[in-house]
Design an enzyme around this catalytic site. Sequence first.
Site, PDB file in Angstrom:
ATOM      1  N   SER A 179       0.831  -1.197   0.000  1.00 47.79           N
ATOM      2  CA  SER A 179       0.000   0.000   0.000  1.00 47.79           C
ATOM      3  C   SER A 179       0.872   1.256   0.000  1.00 47.79           C
ATOM      4  O   SER A 179       1.654   1.464  -0.921  1.00 47.79           O
ATOM      5  CB  SER A 179      -0.958  -0.039   1.196  1.00 47.79           C
ATOM      6  OG  SER A 179      -1.958   0.944   1.102  1.00 47.79           O
ATOM      7  N   ASP A 269      -9.242  -4.141  -5.887  1.00 44.72           N
ATOM      8  CA  ASP A 269      -8.503  -3.245  -5.000  1.00 44.72           C
ATOM      9  C   ASP A 269      -8.449  -1.854  -5.631  1.00 44.72           C
ATOM     10  O   ASP A 269      -7.767  -1.648  -6.640  1.00 44.72           O
ATOM     11  CB  ASP A 269      -7.083  -3.779  -4.776  1.00 44.72           C
ATOM     12  CG  ASP A 269      -6.298  -2.932  -3.786  1.00 44.72           C
ATOM     13  OD1 ASP A 269      -6.761  -1.834  -3.431  1.00 44.72           O
ATOM     14  OD2 ASP A 269      -5.206  -3.373  -3.386  1.00 44.72           O
ATOM     15  N   HIS A 300      -8.766  -4.299  -0.560  1.00 44.29           N
ATOM     16  CA  HIS A 300      -7.443  -3.789  -0.217  1.00 44.29           C
ATOM     17  C   HIS A 300      -6.847  -4.442   1.030  1.00 44.29           C
ATOM     18  O   HIS A 300      -5.625  -4.586   1.134  1.00 44.29           O
ATOM     19  CB  HIS A 300      -7.511  -2.269  -0.030  1.00 44.29           C
ATOM     20  CG  HIS A 300      -6.192  -1.624   0.178  1.00 44.29           C
ATOM     21  ND1 HIS A 300      -5.195  -1.625  -0.786  1.00 44.29           N
ATOM     22  CD2 HIS A 300      -5.676  -0.952   1.246  1.00 44.29           C
ATOM     23  CE1 HIS A 300      -4.135  -0.983  -0.327  1.00 44.29           C
ATOM     24  NE2 HIS A 300      -4.402  -0.559   0.898  1.00 44.29           N
TER      25      HIS A 300
END
Length: 337
Positions: A179, A269, A300
């Site tokens: 991320s 995502d 996610h």
Amino acid sequence: MSRPTQPGRPGRRRPSALAMGVGIIALVAIVLVIILVISLLSSGPSAPPITSPSSSAAPSSSAVAKPASQPADCPDVLMIAIPGTWESKSTDDPIHPKANPNSLMLKVTAPLQNAFPGARLEAWTTPYIAQLSNPIAIPPDGQASYTTSREQGDSRTRAELTTMYARCPLTSVILTGFSQGAAIAGDIASDIGNGKGPIPADNVIGVGLISDSRREPGYSNTVGPDPTGVGVEVAFNGLDIDGLTLRGQRPGGFGTLKGRTWSLCGSHDPICNEPADVFDVNAIATTMPKLQSVLTGNSHALYATTQDWSYKGESAVVWMGHWASGLINAAPRPKHS
């Protein structure tokens, strides 16, 4: 001479209801995605001051001859893991991180630390703010901005690479992140691969990114799902709202590290898989269903499961652990002095 058309007369062109509706839908879609990105995060402690990343690049491997050996306490392999938003703190211990026991990257590094002795592998987890404030929150949510958080993660990672290379120039490096951490790791890998990083590209044996917000299909290797979309920073290139700066494409991609870089992204995502044509009003008929699909099935936080990303029955963290293990086993074993 013709008379100018007066307001309200048939000769004046007005925007059609359809065009106005499409524009409104496009704007709403964009706002929804921005809100979604922000909503993945939560409030946290205030951020400490940061230092600016170093702009100096390491000399190329061809310009400086490396020694035949290095100090005995240098690991054969340094694996740097950069956690995602919420998963680190600036005061965390990089060798024994405890800021978030559920950090996704710990699920990759912890098994490797148990499998390899310290002389073979040093796993170093970047301690940084790991926050992202909501720029439209009233009152302010007290979090550090994305830019502040990202710059601290970048600066501290580069500093560790610089320090390690100065003392241990024969140590191989694996650079990983998830991320926000994947965005940081990817930016540093891009600089290294394009000759502008803190260490030579020859020292990097692998780059592993999970949910990279600057992802572009074809710019790296991948396994499992391979969505056709792009990272949210690429789709919304140029968006800058009070510290929430989306940087767009990485100039030069990963350069010479392209073949050593792996980028994993789930189909649902929204951080790594946005429609590339999100700003194209003419493509709204196809863009909106794509956005709806991604937003509805937001995956996610599911990379430790096989719900949205899997390869031969493995989750992303399991696959990345096996990938890194293979690199560590195959890495050179430098002489020590």
